[in-house]
Write an enzyme that holds these catalytic residues in place. Structure first.
Site, PDB file in Angstrom:
ATOM      1  N   SER A   7       3.645  -2.364   9.987  1.00  0.00           N
ATOM      2  CA  SER A   7       5.471  -2.269  10.550  1.00  0.00           C
ATOM      3  C   SER A   7       5.778  -3.564  10.201  1.00  0.00           C
ATOM      4  CB  SER A   7       5.757  -1.868  11.689  1.00  0.00           C
ATOM      5  OG  SER A   7       5.415  -0.590  12.399  1.00  0.00           O
TER       6      SER A   7
ATOM      7  N   GLU B  24      -5.012  -4.602  10.615  1.00  0.00           N
ATOM      8  CA  GLU B  24      -3.993  -3.631  10.821  1.00  0.00           C
ATOM      9  C   GLU B  24      -4.123  -2.970  12.232  1.00  0.00           C
ATOM     10  OE1 GLU B  24      -2.348  -2.425   6.747  1.00  0.00           O
ATOM     11  OE2 GLU B  24      -3.770  -1.132   7.167  1.00  0.00           O
TER      12      GLU B  24
ATOM     13  N   HIS C  60      -9.447   1.673   5.249  1.00  0.00           N
ATOM     14  CA  HIS C  60      -7.981   1.903   6.030  1.00  0.00           C
ATOM     15  C   HIS C  60      -8.135   2.917   7.419  1.00  0.00           C
ATOM     16  CE1 HIS C  60      -3.803   2.681   6.810  1.00  0.00           C
ATOM     17  NE2 HIS C  60      -3.608   1.866   5.845  1.00  0.00           N
TER      18      HIS C  60
ATOM     19  N   GLU D 100      -6.556   5.059   8.201  1.00  0.00           N
ATOM     20  CA  GLU D 100      -5.872   6.546   7.631  1.00  0.00           C
ATOM     21  C   GLU D 100      -7.117   7.263   7.217  1.00  0.00           C
ATOM     22  OE1 GLU D 100      -2.553   5.771   5.674  1.00  0.00           O
ATOM     23  OE2 GLU D 100      -1.471   5.126   7.522  1.00  0.00           O
TER      24      GLU D 100
ATOM     25  N   GLY E 277       3.235   2.302  10.814  1.00  0.00           N
ATOM     26  CA  GLY E 277       4.126   3.376  10.612  1.00  0.00           C
ATOM     27  C   GLY E 277       4.937   3.544  11.815  1.00  0.00           C
TER      28      GLY E 277
ATOM     29  N   ASN F 274       0.685  -1.285  -0.156  1.00  0.00           N
ATOM     30  CA  ASN F 274       0.071  -0.193  -0.054  1.00  0.00           C
ATOM     31  C   ASN F 274       0.838   1.255   0.022  1.00  0.00           C
ATOM     32  OD1 ASN F 274      -1.746   2.197   0.435  1.00  0.00           O
ATOM     33  ND2 ASN F 274      -2.278   1.347   2.441  1.00  0.00           N
ATOM     34  N   TRP F 275       0.907   1.851  -1.055  1.00  0.00           N
ATOM     35  CA  TRP F 275       1.852   3.041  -1.076  1.00  0.00           C
ATOM     36  C   TRP F 275       1.485   4.225  -0.595  1.00  0.00           C
ATOM     37  CZ3 TRP F 275       3.869   2.517  -7.124  1.00  0.00           C
ATOM     38  CH2 TRP F 275       4.766   1.463  -7.171  1.00  0.00           C
ATOM     39  N   LYS F 276       0.096   4.125  -0.242  1.00  0.00           N
ATOM     40  CA  LYS F 276      -0.402   5.375   0.349  1.00  0.00           C
ATOM     41  C   LYS F 276      -0.055   6.751  -0.499  1.00  0.00           C
ATOM     42  CE  LYS F 276       0.267   3.282   4.987  1.00  0.00           C
ATOM     43  NZ  LYS F 276       0.223   3.342   6.118  1.00  0.00           N
TER      44      LYS F 276
ATOM     45  N   GLY G 265       3.054  -1.004   4.235  1.00  0.00           N
ATOM     46  CA  GLY G 265       3.142   0.335   4.023  1.00  0.00           C
ATOM     47  C   GLY G 265       4.343   0.867   3.513  1.00  0.00           C
ATOM     48  N   GLY G 266       5.179   1.332   4.706  1.00  0.00           N
ATOM     49  CA  GLY G 266       6.422   1.911   4.023  1.00  0.00           C
ATOM     50  C   GLY G 266       7.267   1.227   3.596  1.00  0.00           C
TER      51      GLY G 266
HETATM   52  O1  LIG Z   1      -0.995   0.840   6.917  1.00  0.00           O
HETATM   53  C1  LIG Z   1      -0.297  -0.239   6.636  1.00  0.00           C
HETATM   54  C2  LIG Z   1      -0.637  -0.608   5.083  1.00  0.00           C
HETATM   55  O2  LIG Z   1      -1.886  -0.407   4.887  1.00  0.00           O
HETATM   56  C3  LIG Z   1       1.023  -0.353   7.118  1.00  0.00           C
HETATM   57  O3  LIG Z   1       1.926   0.405   7.057  1.00  0.00           O
HETATM   58  P1  LIG Z   1       3.232   0.509   7.493  1.00  0.00           P
HETATM   59  O4  LIG Z   1       3.749  -0.882   6.902  1.00  0.00           O
HETATM   60  O5  LIG Z   1       4.170   1.497   7.253  1.00  0.00           O
HETATM   61  O6  LIG Z   1       3.212   0.267   8.929  1.00  0.00           O
END
Ligand SMILES: O=C(CO)COP(=O)(O)O
Length: 241
Positions: A204, A165, A96, A98, A171, A9-11, A225-226
């Site tokens: 993470s 999640e 999500h 966020e 993050g 997930n590149w956000k 994510g990251g």
């Molecule tokens: O929100 C996430 C994937 O949707 C997880 O993010 P991180 O892997 O950066 O913690």
């Protein structure tokens, strides 16, 4: 058996040029990727057309990060499921944390999005997870069960992915213990009529913890994510042992 799905997930990261640069570094590693798993990139809307053209017919599936529940209409800034399938998108992240935290999304709107995505042939990745305060208050199980029940009202469970999640692990570098993620994911599965739904862990996930996460019996994949932004690092995650 649930399908194994490793998704990035590149956000709100990567322009079109950066997305193509990522692919150049990433694609060569896929020669080593075992056939037992699906590889998905959930990119920003603006990068989807160029990725779709470049990935056509290849191993990587495309995902989006949100979808509206109406087919069309006066919804400034929104994207419909038909607009995504036209681009060759297969998956869409829905609900999500966020989106819930910053854009007011709820279990009810997530439910509408899941239904409209499925109607158009997209596979929703419905995200659930508790906050740190909810975990500390001993509410993890109730929160998750409610999110699942409300998010899945009238939903066909045959074309569905769920991502667990925990918000405190997103993050932060503070990964949920693999055994604890396994326990909560087992609890989610108990709520489902279809036991073969893919249930991912997210929060993470990194090259150095993916092997332990994927060794857990209830965990069918990861939403990353990251660590999905770096081609070599994400390749290591996708090629977990
Ligand atoms: O929100 C996430 C994937 O949707 C997880 O993010 P991180 O892997 O950066 O913690």
């Amino acid at each position: 058996m649930p399908k194994i799905i490793i998704a990035g997930n590149w956000k709100m990261h990567k322009t079109q040029a950066e997305a193509l640069e990522f692919l150049q570094g990433f694609k060569s590693h896929l020669d080593e990727t075992p056939d037992d798993r699906e590889v998905v990139l959930c990119a920003p809307f603006t990068a989807l057309p160029v990725l779709s053209k470049t990935l056509h017919g290849g191993r990587i599936r495309l995902g989006a990060q949100n979808v509206h529940w109406e087919r069309s209409g006066a919804y400034t800034g929104e994207i419909s499921a038909a607009m995504l399938t036209e681009l060759g998108v297969h998956y869409v992240v829905i609900g999500h944390s966020e989106r819930r935290q910053y854009f007011g999304e709820t279990d009810e709107t997530a439910n509408l999005r899941v239904i409209s995505a499925q109607k158009q042939g997209l596979i929703p990745i419905l995200c659930v997870g508790e906050s740190k305060a909810q975990r500390d208050a001993g509410e993890t199980e109730t929160v998750i069960i409610n999110q699942i029940k409300r998010g899945l009202v009238d939903v066909d469970q045959s074309n569905l992915v769920i991502a667990y999640e925990p918000i405190w692990a997103i993050g932060t570098g503070d990964t949920c213990e693999a055994t604890e993620a396994n326990r909560v994911i087992g609890l989610i599965r108990e709520q489902l009529s279809n036991k073969d739904v893919t249930i991912q862990y997210g929060g993470s996930v990194k090259p150095d913890n993916i092997d332990e996460i994927m060794a857990q019996p209830e965990i069918d994949g990861a939403l990353v994510g990251g660590a999905s932004l770096d081609a070599a690092g994400f390749a290591r995650i996708v090629n977990y042992r």
